[in-house]
Scaffold this motif. Structure first.
Motif, PDB file in Angstrom:
ATOM      1  N   VAL A 192     -21.810 -42.855 108.605  1.00  0.00           N
ATOM      2  CA  VAL A 192     -20.535 -43.574 108.650  1.00  0.00           C
ATOM      3  C   VAL A 192     -19.911 -43.742 107.271  1.00  0.00           C
ATOM      4  O   VAL A 192     -18.724 -44.067 107.158  1.00  0.00           O
ATOM      5  N   ASN A 193     -20.700 -43.534 106.225  1.00  0.00           N
ATOM      6  CA  ASN A 193     -20.186 -43.690 104.864  1.00  0.00           C
ATOM      7  C   ASN A 193     -19.847 -42.359 104.202  1.00  0.00           C
ATOM      8  O   ASN A 193     -19.544 -42.328 103.003  1.00  0.00           O
ATOM      9  N   ARG A 194     -19.889 -41.262 104.976  1.00  0.00           N
ATOM     10  CA  ARG A 194     -19.640 -39.939 104.391  1.00  0.00           C
ATOM     11  C   ARG A 194     -18.241 -39.431 104.722  1.00  0.00           C
ATOM     12  O   ARG A 194     -17.811 -39.468 105.874  1.00  0.00           O
ATOM     13  N   TRP A 195     -17.574 -38.928 103.704  1.00  0.00           N
ATOM     14  CA  TRP A 195     -16.296 -38.231 103.858  1.00  0.00           C
ATOM     15  C   TRP A 195     -16.617 -36.766 104.144  1.00  0.00           C
ATOM     16  O   TRP A 195     -17.576 -36.217 103.595  1.00  0.00           O
ATOM     17  N   PRO A 196     -15.837 -36.084 104.980  1.00  0.00           N
ATOM     18  CA  PRO A 196     -16.169 -34.699 105.346  1.00  0.00           C
ATOM     19  C   PRO A 196     -16.244 -33.766 104.140  1.00  0.00           C
ATOM     20  O   PRO A 196     -15.459 -33.871 103.194  1.00  0.00           O
ATOM     21  N   THR A 197     -17.187 -32.834 104.188  1.00  0.00           N
ATOM     22  CA  THR A 197     -17.342 -31.888 103.079  1.00  0.00           C
ATOM     23  C   THR A 197     -16.090 -31.031 102.891  1.00  0.00           C
ATOM     24  O   THR A 197     -15.755 -30.654 101.760  1.00  0.00           O
ATOM     25  N   ALA A 198     -15.398 -30.718 103.981  1.00  0.00           N
ATOM     26  CA  ALA A 198     -14.170 -29.921 103.857  1.00  0.00           C
ATOM     27  C   ALA A 198     -13.126 -30.662 103.038  1.00  0.00           C
ATOM     28  O   ALA A 198     -12.356 -30.041 102.280  1.00  0.00           O
ATOM     29  N   ARG A 199     -13.083 -31.989 103.158  1.00  0.00           N
ATOM     30  CA  ARG A 199     -12.126 -32.773 102.358  1.00  0.00           C
ATOM     31  C   ARG A 199     -12.545 -32.784 100.888  1.00  0.00           C
ATOM     32  O   ARG A 199     -11.697 -32.735  99.992  1.00  0.00           O
ATOM     33  N   PHE A 200     -13.846 -32.881 100.652  1.00  0.00           N
ATOM     34  CA  PHE A 200     -14.321 -32.827  99.263  1.00  0.00           C
ATOM     35  C   PHE A 200     -13.970 -31.480  98.633  1.00  0.00           C
ATOM     36  O   PHE A 200     -13.594 -31.412  97.455  1.00  0.00           O
ATOM     37  N   ALA A 201     -14.103 -30.392  99.404  1.00  0.00           N
ATOM     38  CA  ALA A 201     -13.758 -29.070  98.878  1.00  0.00           C
ATOM     39  C   ALA A 201     -12.270 -28.994  98.549  1.00  0.00           C
ATOM     40  O   ALA A 201     -11.869 -28.464  97.500  1.00  0.00           O
ATOM     41  N   GLU A 202     -11.444 -29.530  99.442  1.00  0.00           N
ATOM     42  CA  GLU A 202     -10.004 -29.552  99.200  1.00  0.00           C
ATOM     43  C   GLU A 202      -9.682 -30.385  97.969  1.00  0.00           C
ATOM     44  O   GLU A 202      -8.845 -30.006  97.132  1.00  0.00           O
ATOM     45  N   LEU A 203     -10.382 -31.516  97.834  1.00  0.00           N
ATOM     46  CA  LEU A 203     -10.164 -32.379  96.675  1.00  0.00           C
ATOM     47  C   LEU A 203     -10.567 -31.679  95.383  1.00  0.00           C
ATOM     48  O   LEU A 203      -9.863 -31.785  94.368  1.00  0.00           O
ATOM     49  N   ALA A 204     -11.681 -30.960  95.401  1.00  0.00           N
ATOM     50  CA  ALA A 204     -12.125 -30.249  94.197  1.00  0.00           C
ATOM     51  C   ALA A 204     -11.054 -29.280  93.721  1.00  0.00           C
ATOM     52  O   ALA A 204     -10.792 -29.163  92.505  1.00  0.00           O
TER      53      ALA A 204
END
Length: 334
Positions: free
Chosen positions: A185-197
């Motif tokens: 419940v405390n994790r943001w999706p990895t796809a969003r992290f990739a987009e953010l990077a």
């Protein structure tokens, strides 16, 4: 104004918690040390890994590990630890694990002595740091200093310095990304992290660094595979003090509610904290200059649960966009 009571000379603090819990306890250790500079303060933690957080902490005299799922699983090992504690002759015990019967068994090694017990706030919202400090009130200790602290050593700082130098990352601003968390419940999706990077590289002329423990290595690799900018991943490659030194060299950390969020605040790094189920009023980043982001229009935020029961699973994290986080990172860097 409260009057400080006569200091106790040999203090045992029981807190076999996770990284974030222990870092949020550092104001307690500092307040106790200020209260009685000559006292011996022993901290009992739950794992050798977390004991390392206090390796250089001059507020703590000694750490003792109570590994209830490993070394101290057997009754004989617990009795041996009990005898060790008994020999120390503590005159004050602060038990921050009141629901743990084994912790109470170990605390009994100090009896007869004074015992103060932490009570988690009910029917009111108060930050965990403030709640922990309330345990000291019977000693006449009252403080507004809520800073988290992590004392780094030169070995750890050398590791971080050489790591970034070898990658040619000495000059560009560094933004740390923490995709992991114990609870989903405390994790943001990895796809969003990739987009953010990629947004960090394109809009902010900065470089992203993925952090985390050994369990987060697959998350780091997934983010790298999904991104065009191929951020550096040091997930699983650092101990806690080295991770603290890595975060110290970063301008901002983006993270959910988990240990590295509090590690960053403890070394003075600003954070963009992504909150869904967790309540930032209880466990948000301590200090000024941090940014907390919560999804708008999700009625169950914060649910304060460790499992999502929303029909739209983890909607609270999924609705936080990379654009919004990138804007927050840019504002936090200023």
């Amino acid at each position: 104004m409260q009057t400080l009571l006569k200091p106790y000379r040999n203090i045992l603090i029981i807190k076999p918690g996770a990284v974030g819990d222990l870092l949020q306890m550092t104001p307690v250790m500092r307040a106790l040390r200020n209260y009685s500079p000559e006292s011996a303060i022993t901290l009992m933690v739950g794992h050798g890994t977390t004991a390392a957080l206090f390796k250089n902490d001059h507020h703590v005299t000694e750490t003792i590990v109570f590994d209830r799922d490993g070394t101290h699983r057997s009754l004989s090992a617990q009795l041996e630890l009990w005898r060790t504690l008994r020999s120390r002759r503590f005159d004050l015990v602060l038990n921050f694990q009141r629901s743990n019967l084994k912790a109470w068994f170990l605390a009994s090694a100090a009896f007869p002595c004074r015992v103060l017990v932490y009570h988690k706030a009910k029917d009111r919202t108060v930050h965990a740091v403030v709640n922990y400090l309330e345990t000291l009130a019977p000693l006449g200790i009252s403080t507004t200093d809520q800073r988290l602290e992590l004392f780094l050593d030169e070995r750890s700082r050398t590791y971080a310095r050489e790591l970034f130098s070898a990658q040619g990352m000495d000059s560009a601003p560094l933004i740390a990304l923490n995709p992991g968390a114990t609870h989903a419940v405390n994790r943001w999706p990895t796809a969003r992290f990739a987009e953010l990077a990629d947004l960090i590289a394109e809009r902010l002329s900065s470089k992203a660094v993925i952090i985390g423990g050994p369990a987060d290595v697959p998350l780091g690799e997934e983010i790298r595979a999904l991104s065009r900018s191929r951020p550096l991943s040091v997930a699983g490659k650092t101990d806690l003090l080295q991770l603290g030194a890595v975060l110290e060299k970063c301008r901002v950390l983006v993270s959910g509610d988990t240990g590295p969020l509090h590690l960053a605040t403890a070394v003075g790094t600003k954070t963009v904290a992504l909150f869904g189920a967790a309540d930032p009023e209880r466990t948000g980043p301590v200090g000024s200059g941090h940014t907390v982001i919560q999804a708008a229009g999700v009625s169950c935020v914060p649910c304060r649960s460790r499992a999502c029961s929303n029909a739209a699973y983890l909607e609270c994290m999924d609705k936080i966009t990379a654009d919004r986080v990138a804007d927050a990172v840019a504002a936090t860097m200023q």
